[in-house]
Design a protein around this motif. Sequence first.
Motif, mmCIF file in Angstrom:
data_model
loop_
_atom_site.group_PDB
_atom_site.id
_atom_site.type_symbol
_atom_site.label_atom_id
_atom_site.label_comp_id
_atom_site.label_asym_id
_atom_site.label_seq_id
_atom_site.Cartn_x
_atom_site.Cartn_y
_atom_site.Cartn_z
ATOM 1 N N GLY A 37 4.671 -15.168 -1.330
ATOM 2 C CA GLY A 37 4.865 -16.438 -2.042
ATOM 3 C C GLY A 37 5.492 -17.464 -0.967
ATOM 4 N N ASP A 79 1.355 -3.250 -7.053
ATOM 5 C CA ASP A 79 2.774 -4.024 -6.946
ATOM 6 C C ASP A 79 3.491 -3.112 -6.188
ATOM 7 O OD1 ASP A 79 4.891 -5.696 -6.739
ATOM 8 O OD2 ASP A 79 5.159 -5.660 -9.190
ATOM 9 N N SER A 80 3.641 -2.793 -5.029
ATOM 10 C CA SER A 80 4.355 -1.831 -4.582
ATOM 11 C C SER A 80 6.000 -2.273 -4.205
ATOM 12 C CB SER A 80 3.983 -1.132 -3.407
ATOM 13 O OG SER A 80 3.958 -1.842 -2.227
ATOM 14 N N ASN A 81 5.989 -3.514 -4.036
ATOM 15 C CA ASN A 81 7.297 -4.004 -3.606
ATOM 16 C C ASN A 81 8.425 -3.988 -4.775
ATOM 17 O OD1 ASN A 81 6.438 -4.743 -0.930
ATOM 18 N ND2 ASN A 81 6.417 -7.112 -1.661
ATOM 19 N N SER A 100 5.325 -17.787 2.481
ATOM 20 C CA SER A 100 4.824 -17.886 3.872
ATOM 21 C C SER A 100 4.004 -19.794 3.708
ATOM 22 C CB SER A 100 3.944 -17.189 4.233
ATOM 23 O OG SER A 100 2.921 -16.677 3.351
ATOM 24 N N GLU A 154 -3.003 -11.071 -6.165
ATOM 25 C CA GLU A 154 -3.638 -9.735 -5.743
ATOM 26 C C GLU A 154 -3.135 -8.638 -6.523
ATOM 27 O OE1 GLU A 154 -1.501 -11.388 -4.387
ATOM 28 O OE2 GLU A 154 -0.729 -10.598 -2.334
ATOM 29 N N ILE A 192 -4.129 -5.195 -5.066
ATOM 30 C CA ILE A 192 -3.261 -3.921 -4.476
ATOM 31 C C ILE A 192 -2.299 -3.559 -5.577
ATOM 32 C CG2 ILE A 192 -3.800 -4.465 -1.791
ATOM 33 C CD1 ILE A 192 -0.974 -5.856 -1.943
ATOM 34 N N GLY A 241 6.141 -11.199 1.302
ATOM 35 C CA GLY A 241 5.421 -10.245 0.725
ATOM 36 C C GLY A 241 5.245 -8.988 1.367
ATOM 37 N N PHE A 242 5.043 -9.113 2.560
ATOM 38 C CA PHE A 242 4.744 -7.653 3.287
ATOM 39 C C PHE A 242 5.729 -6.861 2.916
ATOM 40 C CE2 PHE A 242 2.143 -10.585 6.220
ATOM 41 C CZ PHE A 242 0.924 -9.780 6.005
HETATM 42 P P1 AMP Z 1 2.586 -13.460 0.870
HETATM 43 O O1 AMP Z 1 4.200 -13.259 1.381
HETATM 44 O O2 AMP Z 1 2.537 -13.527 -0.715
HETATM 45 O O3 AMP Z 1 1.830 -14.273 1.599
HETATM 46 O O4 AMP Z 1 2.066 -11.810 1.289
HETATM 47 C C1 AMP Z 1 1.999 -11.241 2.337
HETATM 48 C C2 AMP Z 1 1.491 -10.034 2.320
HETATM 49 O O5 AMP Z 1 2.083 -9.016 1.442
HETATM 50 C C3 AMP Z 1 0.072 -9.835 1.598
HETATM 51 O O6 AMP Z 1 -0.860 -8.958 2.272
HETATM 52 C C4 AMP Z 1 0.280 -9.377 0.053
HETATM 53 O O7 AMP Z 1 -0.827 -8.805 -0.370
HETATM 54 C C5 AMP Z 1 1.335 -8.618 0.192
HETATM 55 N N1 AMP Z 1 2.082 -8.447 -0.966
HETATM 56 C C6 AMP Z 1 3.060 -9.319 -1.418
HETATM 57 N N2 AMP Z 1 3.396 -8.953 -2.458
HETATM 58 C C7 AMP Z 1 3.118 -7.703 -2.580
HETATM 59 C C8 AMP Z 1 3.811 -6.743 -3.411
HETATM 60 N N3 AMP Z 1 4.488 -6.789 -4.521
HETATM 61 N N4 AMP Z 1 3.562 -5.285 -3.093
HETATM 62 C C9 AMP Z 1 2.747 -5.111 -1.962
HETATM 63 N N5 AMP Z 1 2.330 -5.870 -1.285
HETATM 64 C C10 AMP Z 1 2.673 -7.094 -1.518
#
Ligand code: AMP
Length: 421
Positions: free
Chosen positions: A250, A201-203, A252, A186, A199, A315-316
């Motif tokens: 990635g 990539d803010s992380n 969970s 995403e 969305i 990811g959150f």
């Molecule tokens: P995940 O741990 O991959 O299941 O992601 C959990 C949530 O964090 C989802 O809503 C993702 O879209 C969001 N997320 C994952 N990676 C990023 C990122 N690099 N920047 C912002 N939000 C993210």
Amino acid sequence: MRASAYSLIDADVAAALVLEHSAVLGIEPVHLGDCAGRVLAEDLVADAPLPAFPSSAVDGYAVRAADAGRTLRVVGESAAGRPFEGAIPDGAAARILTGGALPDGADCVVMVEDVQVAGDTVTVPAGLRSGTNFHKVGDDLRAGDHVLSAGTQLRAAEIGIAAATGRAQLRVRRRPRVALMSTGDELVEVGKTPGRGQIPDSNRWALLAALREAGADVEVLGIAPDEADPLRRLVVDALERADVLVTSGGVSVGTHDLVKPLLESLGTVHVGRVKLKPGKPFTFATLPSPLAGEGGPPRSGRSDGGVKLAFGLPGFPVSSLITFEVFVRPALRKMQGFAQLQRPTMPVRLGYDARPTVDRTEYQRVTLRHEGRELVAETTGSQSSSRLMSVAGAHALVRVPAGDQGLKAGSIVEAMILALP
Ligand code: AMP
Ligand code: MG
């Protein structure tokens, strides 16, 4: 969805495990110009006194105290870097400027405000004292004095004192080389318009800043797709250079969450879930170095210095930053030889009722304000793990223990300080 195979580990136990596997890095010589923020890996001892020669603290005249009240012939000048050659004869004085070497024969300096000058003579006041108005040899440091200890972080004054003692480079701990990767189909590059379901990539940017603040030398790997093979290739390649891998997303239990199985195939997963809010899916693994070949049996990760660390952050956005604070930052500091691994804490008065989570330690984000002599903590609002606004502008983290008690408004707690108001 499948149930997680990993047992839920207490947050403190997980943090201790991470530190146990984090080894102090090697030492490298670094020029002073690049030492800011680095951690000194040697004890610094003065091999010569500082100042090395008696130097004037004021502008005035170098004289003998015994000549108090007399009119003296001015025979020359001692300016900074341009000393008076030879000794001052009887009945004479030398003009001296701040930083100028005290000429032989003189034992005090009279301030220019306190003398009367006429032609090439100077009349000095009565009651002069030997030893006044100049810095004596070794006033600041004597030869053999301990200057700085290994483990000290080098900031402006520490770098200045090293330079003053003549050291052009220092032996410091190597910075951890960290490969940073975001995972998720995403994600799009910040600045590109996200399509439907995408969305930015803010992380990456938040973690890059956090890593640099923690002293890491970061290689940004960019966005990895939720596909096992490309993810594996990226990680294996990056680990040839990096000491540490930090990923976000990635971890969970969704079917697209591939980081845990990948780390498991490359090394040993020590932590797969923690009793922490936010950040339950936090994952920590050690990987052998070099990595075992494709299909070969991975060696068990031990803290032998050759081991690489891998942190699979959730990811959150809030979860990734909080697990960074709790687990990654202390590890990076340990690798750099910091004496102090944790954020400083300060007692604060809670301005709100901090409700607990029954089964997990929670790190709540607060702002602080001065009230009289106290710091009062207020919640940053909804503590949702997706709401980055709960971390933006936060001054501290308040640790709320698992259970049903929580922390009552008005109680005093130790807060982890991120930035004082
Ligand atoms: P995940 O741990 O991959 O299941 O992601 C959990 C949530 O964090 C989802 O809503 C993702 O879209 C969001 N997320 C994952 N990676 C990023 C990122 N690099 N920047 C912002 N939000 C993210
Ligand atoms: Mg994902």
